[in-house]
Design a protein around this motif. Structure first.
Motif: not given
Length: 313
Positions: A99-101, A103-104, A154-155, A97, A145-147, A151
């Motif tokens: 997006s969770t990998h 740092t936010p 981010a990948q 994942s 930022y990641p958010h 998807g």
């Protein structure tokens, strides 16, 4: 390679057989898809290669990775060797994942710059921008930022991070989880492009559609063991093991036909193998064109293919 976990607490004494006698070879230019139902041990194998298993893991066997500086045996390597010479440099990881990998609280750019500095000893924006372009991102995308990333974006950041150290091997652990079909196809196409650049790609997935799209070779895993391996086109066109047949029949284009029953608990495999030999027997339907089971759980090689329990017709 074999991996077991000894449980504690209320389940003290129980052993989880997560990976059992797995033998694989991956060459430059190949996309080797490791497929199977969730919980069969695929991701444990990836974590083992990178030295990321918990303390209660017991590992047996060997795993070797090549490179310009010679071979490294991964299972006996120290944390110092793995962190300084293997992770990112010989094996790049595309996480499950992205997006969770990430740092936010930091932009994608700052995280890529840090990775470049760690692996290359420097981190200029020009290098990071070039990495972005290589994976199909615009350089300005990295300033989010990641958010704020989709998807798929981010990948692609995760793939760019895996490429910083120019590793000869890329391990993609369920890289399409949570993505819609167009993004799945774009992600695996990007991995196939890496193989075209003479890297070896280990694609760990339960998505047979994605594997079928890009894999040059396939290994089918069931209840910690490999049950079939071979060139992807041959395995998908004429599977030898009834479990492989069942996976293919569960695809939408084959009518969503489920495999009967449920996978066994990985704590029960010793008992089941003593009783059946092949632990898929308790779920095995009669499949036209597939040989009867001989109960042998070991892979037997037939040319460039191999199968367990069911010899080819």
């Amino acid at each position: 390679m074999s991996v077991r976990f000894r449980l504690g607490g209320r389940r003290a004494g129980e052993v989880v057989r997560a990976v059992t006698d797995v033998r694989l070879r991956l060459f430059p230019g190949q996309v080797l898809a490791l497929v199977g139902e969730s919980g069969c041990g695929k991701s444990v194998l990836a974590s083992c290669l990178l030295g990321l298993l918990p303390d209660n893991a017991q590992v047996r066997g060997e795993a070797r990775v090549g490179g310009r500086e010679g071979e490294v045996e991964l299972l006996s390597a120290s944390e110092r060797v793995l962190s300084r010479h293997v992770r990112g440099r010989r094996i790049g990881l595309v996480p499950q994942s992205a997006s969770t990998h990430l740092t936010p609280v930091r932009t994608a750019r700052s995280q890529l710059v840090e990775t470049v500095r760690h692996l290359r000893g420097r981190g200029r924006d020009g290098e990071v921008d070039e990495l972005a372009r290589r994976v199909g991102l615009a350089p300005q995308d990295l300033d989010h930022y990641p958010h704020e990333l989709s998807g798929g974006m981010a990948q692609r950041v995760a793939v760019a991070s895996a490429l910083v150290g120019d590793p000869p091997v890329v391990v993609a652990d369920e890289p399409t989880t949570g993505l819609d079909r167009p993004l799945v196809e774009r992600t695996v196409d990007l991995l196939a492009e890496l193989a075209d650049r003479d890297r070896g790609v280990l694609l760990i997935t339960h998505d047979l559609g994605a594997a079928r799209r890009v894999a040059t070779h396939v290994a089918v895993m069931y209840a910690s063991r490999l049950v079939e391996t071979g060139p992807a086109a041959e395995v998908f066109e004429r599977p030898w093991h009834p479990y492989t047949v069942g996976l293919l029949n569960a695809l939408p284009e084959a009518g969503f036909e489920p495999i009967p029953g449920r996978p066994p608990a990985l704590t029960e495999l010793d008992v089941l193998e003593r009783k059946w030999g092949c632990v898929f027997c308790q779920r095995c339907p009669d499949v036209p064109g597939v040989s009867p089971c001989d109960g042998n759980p070991e892979l037997v090689t037939h040319g460039d293919r191999a199968v367990a329990a069911h010899p080819p017709c």
